[in-house]
Design a protein around this motif. Structure first.
Motif, PDB file in Angstrom:
ATOM      1  N   LEU A   9       0.688  -1.251  -0.007  1.00  0.00           N
ATOM      2  CA  LEU A   9      -0.029  -0.006  -0.127  1.00  0.00           C
ATOM      3  C   LEU A   9       0.807   1.176  -0.261  1.00  0.00           C
ATOM      4  O   LEU A   9       0.373   2.149  -0.331  1.00  0.00           O
ATOM      5  CB  LEU A   9      -1.004   0.058   1.005  1.00  0.00           C
ATOM      6  N   SER A  10       1.992   1.216   0.472  1.00  0.00           N
ATOM      7  CA  SER A  10       2.933   2.466   0.554  1.00  0.00           C
ATOM      8  C   SER A  10       3.667   2.726  -0.653  1.00  0.00           C
ATOM      9  O   SER A  10       4.180   3.818  -1.066  1.00  0.00           O
ATOM     10  CB  SER A  10       4.077   2.206   1.477  1.00  0.00           C
ATOM     11  N   GLU A  11       3.200   1.808  -1.713  1.00  0.00           N
ATOM     12  CA  GLU A  11       3.947   1.866  -3.154  1.00  0.00           C
ATOM     13  C   GLU A  11       2.549   1.811  -4.015  1.00  0.00           C
ATOM     14  O   GLU A  11       2.268   0.599  -4.442  1.00  0.00           O
ATOM     15  CB  GLU A  11       5.110   0.997  -3.510  1.00  0.00           C
ATOM     16  N   PRO A  12       1.769   2.693  -4.244  1.00  0.00           N
ATOM     17  CA  PRO A  12       0.325   2.621  -5.073  1.00  0.00           C
ATOM     18  C   PRO A  12       0.519   1.789  -6.284  1.00  0.00           C
ATOM     19  O   PRO A  12      -0.201   1.011  -6.562  1.00  0.00           O
ATOM     20  CB  PRO A  12      -0.214   3.890  -5.188  1.00  0.00           C
ATOM     21  N   GLU A  13       1.412   2.085  -7.170  1.00  0.00           N
ATOM     22  CA  GLU A  13       1.862   1.366  -8.337  1.00  0.00           C
ATOM     23  C   GLU A  13       1.808  -0.108  -8.347  1.00  0.00           C
ATOM     24  O   GLU A  13       1.386  -0.894  -8.915  1.00  0.00           O
ATOM     25  CB  GLU A  13       2.872   1.877  -9.372  1.00  0.00           C
ATOM     26  N   ARG A  14       2.730  -0.589  -7.281  1.00  0.00           N
ATOM     27  CA  ARG A  14       2.937  -2.023  -6.926  1.00  0.00           C
ATOM     28  C   ARG A  14       1.474  -2.677  -6.421  1.00  0.00           C
ATOM     29  O   ARG A  14       1.013  -3.766  -6.881  1.00  0.00           O
ATOM     30  CB  ARG A  14       4.092  -2.224  -6.045  1.00  0.00           C
ATOM     31  N   ALA A  15       1.131  -1.772  -5.513  1.00  0.00           N
ATOM     32  CA  ALA A  15      -0.434  -2.548  -5.047  1.00  0.00           C
ATOM     33  C   ALA A  15      -1.435  -2.498  -6.158  1.00  0.00           C
ATOM     34  O   ALA A  15      -2.206  -3.465  -6.117  1.00  0.00           O
ATOM     35  CB  ALA A  15      -0.986  -1.444  -4.099  1.00  0.00           C
ATOM     36  N   ARG A  16      -1.298  -1.388  -7.030  1.00  0.00           N
ATOM     37  CA  ARG A  16      -2.237  -1.585  -8.211  1.00  0.00           C
ATOM     38  C   ARG A  16      -2.122  -2.978  -9.117  1.00  0.00           C
ATOM     39  O   ARG A  16      -2.669  -3.876  -9.697  1.00  0.00           O
ATOM     40  CB  ARG A  16      -2.364  -0.528  -9.077  1.00  0.00           C
ATOM     41  N   ALA A  17      -0.474  -3.101  -9.242  1.00  0.00           N
ATOM     42  CA  ALA A  17      -0.338  -4.300 -10.106  1.00  0.00           C
ATOM     43  C   ALA A  17      -0.691  -5.520  -9.515  1.00  0.00           C
ATOM     44  O   ALA A  17      -1.026  -6.549 -10.061  1.00  0.00           O
ATOM     45  CB  ALA A  17       1.387  -4.248 -10.316  1.00  0.00           C
ATOM     46  N   MET A  18      -0.492  -5.726  -8.141  1.00  0.00           N
ATOM     47  CA  MET A  18      -0.856  -6.980  -7.397  1.00  0.00           C
ATOM     48  C   MET A  18      -2.444  -7.243  -7.373  1.00  0.00           C
ATOM     49  O   MET A  18      -3.049  -8.317  -7.645  1.00  0.00           O
ATOM     50  CB  MET A  18      -0.576  -6.814  -6.072  1.00  0.00           C
ATOM     51  N   ARG A  19      -3.123  -5.765  -7.374  1.00  0.00           N
ATOM     52  CA  ARG A  19      -4.500  -6.093  -7.564  1.00  0.00           C
ATOM     53  C   ARG A  19      -5.212  -6.652  -8.913  1.00  0.00           C
ATOM     54  O   ARG A  19      -5.963  -7.469  -8.833  1.00  0.00           O
ATOM     55  CB  ARG A  19      -5.422  -4.620  -7.161  1.00  0.00           C
ATOM     56  N   GLU A  20      -4.100  -6.278  -9.955  1.00  0.00           N
ATOM     57  CA  GLU A  20      -4.682  -6.724 -11.371  1.00  0.00           C
ATOM     58  C   GLU A  20      -4.239  -8.007 -11.273  1.00  0.00           C
ATOM     59  O   GLU A  20      -5.094  -8.873 -12.009  1.00  0.00           O
ATOM     60  CB  GLU A  20      -3.911  -5.882 -12.376  1.00  0.00           C
ATOM     61  N   GLY A  21      -3.094  -8.592 -10.751  1.00  0.00           N
ATOM     62  CA  GLY A  21      -2.957  -9.873 -10.602  1.00  0.00           C
ATOM     63  C   GLY A  21      -3.627 -10.782  -9.929  1.00  0.00           C
ATOM     64  O   GLY A  21      -4.244 -12.067 -10.465  1.00  0.00           O
ATOM     65  N   LEU A  22      -4.198 -10.465  -8.916  1.00  0.00           N
ATOM     66  CA  LEU A  22      -5.284 -11.072  -8.154  1.00  0.00           C
ATOM     67  C   LEU A  22      -6.556 -11.280  -8.924  1.00  0.00           C
ATOM     68  O   LEU A  22      -7.337 -12.183  -8.874  1.00  0.00           O
ATOM     69  CB  LEU A  22      -5.376 -10.635  -6.611  1.00  0.00           C
ATOM     70  N   ARG A  23      -6.961 -10.174  -9.611  1.00  0.00           N
ATOM     71  CA  ARG A  23      -8.044 -10.068 -10.042  1.00  0.00           C
ATOM     72  C   ARG A  23      -8.323 -10.884 -11.198  1.00  0.00           C
ATOM     73  O   ARG A  23      -9.162 -11.667 -11.550  1.00  0.00           O
ATOM     74  CB  ARG A  23      -8.477  -8.659 -10.617  1.00  0.00           C
ATOM     75  N   ASN A  24      -7.136 -11.137 -11.845  1.00  0.00           N
ATOM     76  CA  ASN A  24      -7.026 -12.052 -12.970  1.00  0.00           C
ATOM     77  C   ASN A  24      -7.283 -13.745 -12.589  1.00  0.00           C
ATOM     78  O   ASN A  24      -8.067 -14.419 -13.554  1.00  0.00           O
ATOM     79  CB  ASN A  24      -5.518 -11.816 -13.589  1.00  0.00           C
ATOM     80  N   PHE A  25      -6.540 -13.791 -11.466  1.00  0.00           N
ATOM     81  CA  PHE A  25      -6.984 -15.119 -10.801  1.00  0.00           C
ATOM     82  C   PHE A  25      -8.245 -15.340 -10.359  1.00  0.00           C
ATOM     83  O   PHE A  25      -9.016 -16.352 -10.650  1.00  0.00           O
ATOM     84  CB  PHE A  25      -5.959 -15.351  -9.768  1.00  0.00           C
ATOM     85  N   TYR A  26      -8.859 -14.416  -9.707  1.00  0.00           N
ATOM     86  CA  TYR A  26     -10.314 -14.598  -9.066  1.00  0.00           C
ATOM     87  C   TYR A  26     -11.189 -14.529 -10.061  1.00  0.00           C
ATOM     88  O   TYR A  26     -12.506 -14.820  -9.766  1.00  0.00           O
ATOM     89  CB  TYR A  26     -10.454 -13.572  -8.049  1.00  0.00           C
ATOM     90  N   SER A  27     -10.857 -13.992 -11.335  1.00  0.00           N
ATOM     91  CA  SER A  27     -11.984 -13.734 -12.451  1.00  0.00           C
ATOM     92  C   SER A  27     -12.533 -15.027 -12.839  1.00  0.00           C
ATOM     93  O   SER A  27     -13.815 -15.117 -13.539  1.00  0.00           O
ATOM     94  CB  SER A  27     -11.311 -12.842 -13.548  1.00  0.00           C
ATOM     95  N   ALA A  28     -11.674 -16.093 -12.711  1.00  0.00           N
ATOM     96  CA  ALA A  28     -12.356 -17.351 -12.961  1.00  0.00           C
ATOM     97  C   ALA A  28     -13.322 -18.120 -12.246  1.00  0.00           C
ATOM     98  O   ALA A  28     -14.150 -19.001 -12.719  1.00  0.00           O
ATOM     99  CB  ALA A  28     -11.031 -18.461 -13.301  1.00  0.00           C
ATOM    100  N   ILE A  29     -13.333 -17.737 -11.116  1.00  0.00           N
ATOM    101  CA  ILE A  29     -14.310 -18.301 -10.014  1.00  0.00           C
ATOM    102  C   ILE A  29     -15.852 -18.219 -10.537  1.00  0.00           C
ATOM    103  O   ILE A  29     -16.415 -19.453 -10.493  1.00  0.00           O
ATOM    104  CB  ILE A  29     -14.315 -17.524  -8.716  1.00  0.00           C
ATOM    105  N   LYS A  30     -16.306 -17.278 -11.246  1.00  0.00           N
ATOM    106  CA  LYS A  30     -17.628 -17.172 -11.677  1.00  0.00           C
ATOM    107  C   LYS A  30     -18.030 -17.902 -12.716  1.00  0.00           C
ATOM    108  O   LYS A  30     -19.162 -18.979 -12.404  1.00  0.00           O
ATOM    109  CB  LYS A  30     -18.032 -15.612 -12.141  1.00  0.00           C
ATOM    110  N   SER A  31     -17.259 -18.201 -13.541  1.00  0.00           N
ATOM    111  CA  SER A  31     -17.500 -19.089 -14.827  1.00  0.00           C
ATOM    112  C   SER A  31     -17.310 -20.663 -14.096  1.00  0.00           C
ATOM    113  O   SER A  31     -18.107 -21.511 -15.184  1.00  0.00           O
ATOM    114  CB  SER A  31     -16.314 -19.174 -15.815  1.00  0.00           C
ATOM    115  N   LEU A  32     -16.851 -20.936 -12.991  1.00  0.00           N
ATOM    116  CA  LEU A  32     -16.832 -22.384 -12.718  1.00  0.00           C
ATOM    117  C   LEU A  32     -17.939 -22.928 -11.693  1.00  0.00           C
ATOM    118  O   LEU A  32     -17.958 -23.674 -11.209  1.00  0.00           O
ATOM    119  CB  LEU A  32     -15.265 -22.602 -12.077  1.00  0.00           C
TER     120      LEU A  32
END
Length: 520
Positions: A158-181
């Motif tokens: 969180l102290s490095e917003p750009e890194r935090a956003r990158a982590m958020r996008e990586g996790l969103r990519n992973f979690y996005s598969a849940i609905k279709s399953l």
């Protein structure tokens, strides 16, 4: 034979087979499995989330022998076993998106290997889908999906917003598969510390039920006082239970208040009152957020937040008050329905946080450890001797020890609340009764110190006049002291200079007798 304390254990199998204390929370497991499919639960760190995940995993896997004598033994369909996938982001600190993708890839590959599968697809989301589909096909049963500390890669950055956003996008990519399953999933639980918005992390997963503040799951993690007494009876000889309650109880999730298990286990092992939980994590980012927003600790006790703000959090919209609640430094004291919404009054959960957070703030503001220790000793001596005059040189020395370059990029010296906050922290860090902005019929006094039956009332002013009389006069004129009928009361006024960045005026007066006709 006395059961062993489960210090640091998050594994149900080890606890049940090797004689560790285990508090039966399995009635919660039964209800969750019966009443829903997709769940989200947020709790502060070291609150037993991982043990809950492990308990669910063993139940769905059909490990009946581990639940002998527990509620779930007679309230579960043991004739069916389900494949369980577990993902855990709790260990280590990831700084780059590539590290996150690698961590997810390793967990996918390992879980496939354990089941004799080789994943052939490319891309994290696609490989995740492949694993679930092939596992469901191979077993003929839908898959149980458990994700522990789902948000830690974001919180760590969180102290490095750009890194935090990158982590958020990586996790969103992973979690996005849940609905279709969905057709291939039996049960889903995500646990973490903070509640990120569904839009930012779980796009499309609208059926994820948040049970963080559901009264029925208020005690799913943590120990109630009754559980402490009943389950740890062998360890309570000579224990002052009221002092234990004052130090470690008080976390409220709209039900019976609970203890942090980490605190209780270490206290029972060491028999010393220490901030065990607090010391496992330094809230540096939180303190910086409080400073940047000009939010000071005295205002946090009794803080009111609307329901929307209490549960809203994202990298691009960080509210320090929300984060303080979600991470466990504040808890719910009261809830009311007003203007078609719930409002929550927050406060410190217990003595551990009430004392430790001010100490952490002081450590951030004043790097000179010896300066803090000397000030602490001098203020403590002044309280013991009932000598308010000794405060003046103690505070002047303390404020002089704050490096001048600390003020370079801010104008905090120009805010009265800055001075009030540091004085509050100095007293609160001593562990004495410290109340900020206590209301009376004509206003509110800045600070109340209660020690050994004596009352000190402190009022602060930002001024250039070096007499301190203006602040003292306000206490008397507005009668802040009149509510303390029959108690020894000392009035203390302090003037601070934005230019000199120090205490420049100090005066005090003892009120020997308070008029009995005054109204509180």
């Amino acid at each position: 034979m006395k059961s062993k304390l489960p210090i640091g254990l998050q594994n149900l199998r080890e606890m049940r087979t090797q004689g560790y204390v285990y508090i039966d929370k399995t009635a919660h497991v039964a209800r969750l499995a019966e009443e829903g499919k997709y769940y989200f639960l947020a709790r502060p760190r070291r609150f037993g989330k991982s043990l809950l995940v492990d308990t669910l995993a063993e139940a769905f896997a059909g490990s009946r022998e581990l639940f002998e004598g527990l509620y779930l033994e007679q309230h579960w369909d043991w004739s069916r076993k389900y494949p369980v996938l577990r993902f855990d982001f709790g260990s280590g600190v990831l700084r780059f998106r590539e590290e996150l993708d690698k961590r997810i890839g390793v967990q996918l590959a390992e879980q496939a290997r354990q089941r004799g599968l080789v994943l052939e697809r490319e891309g994290i989301a696609s490989r995740f889908e492949e694993l679930v589909l092939r596992l469901a096909e191979a077993t003929g049963q839908p898959v149980v999906l458990l994700i522990d500390e789902y948000d830690k890669p974001i919180l760590d950055n969180l102290s490095e917003p750009e890194r935090a956003r990158a982590m958020r996008e990586g996790l969103r990519n992973f979690y996005s598969a849940i609905k279709s399953l969905d057709p291939h999933l039996k049960f889903v639980l995500l646990t973490g510390v903070s509640k990120f918005s569904k839009v930012s992390l779980f796009s499309g997963l609208n059926n994820l039920k948040d049970v963080t503040l559901d009264p029925r799951t208020a005690t799913v993690c943590g120990y109630t006082h009754a559980e402490l007494i009943n389950s740890f009876a062998d360890y309570l000889d000579g224990v002052d239970l009221e002092e234990v309650r004052r130090w470690y109880n008080g976390y409220n999730f709209l039900g019976e208040p609970v203890y942090n298990p980490f605190d209780i286990l270490l206290y029972l092992d060491n028999r010393e009152f220490k901030p065990y939980w607090f010391e496992t994590g330094t809230p540096t980012f939180l303190i910086e957020q409080l400073r940047a927003r000009h939010i000071h600790l005295p205002t946090l006790e009794g803080l009111w937040l609307e329901e929307e703000l209490l549960g809203r959090f994202d990298v691009d919209s960080i509210e320090p008050e929300t984060l303080l609640f979600q991470t466990g430094y504040l808890t719910i004291q009261e809830r009311i329905w007003e203007f078609d919404t719930y409002r929550y009054r927050l406060g410190y959960p217990n003595r551990e946080v009430r004392v430790s957070l001010p100490r952490a703030v002081l450590n951030r503001y004043v790097p000179d450890i010896m300066a803090k220790e000397r000030t602490r000793d001098r203020i403590g001596h002044a309280l013991k001797q009932d000598d308010p005059a000794a405060l003046e040189p103690a505070f002047q020395t303390f404020f002089a020890s704050i490096p001048h370059n600390w003020y370079r990029r801010n104008n905090l010296a120009g805010y009265e609340g800055y001075w009030a906050s540091l004085v509050y922290c100095l007293f609160a860090a001593l562990g004495v009764e410290t109340r900020a902005e206590e209301a009376s019929h004509q206003g509110q006094v800045d600070l109340v110190i209660e020690y050994q039956g004596r009352i000190w009332l402190l009022e602060f002013k930002l001024a250039e006049a070096d007499d301190g009389q203006r602040a003292l006069d306000q206490i008397k004129t507005r009668g802040y002291h009149l509510r303390y009928i029959g108690q020894p009361v000392t009035l203390i006024g302090m003037d601070f200079s934005r230019e000199q960045r120090n205490l420049v005026g100090f005066s005090w007066e003892r009120i020997e007798e308070t008029p009995t006709t005054a109204q509180p």
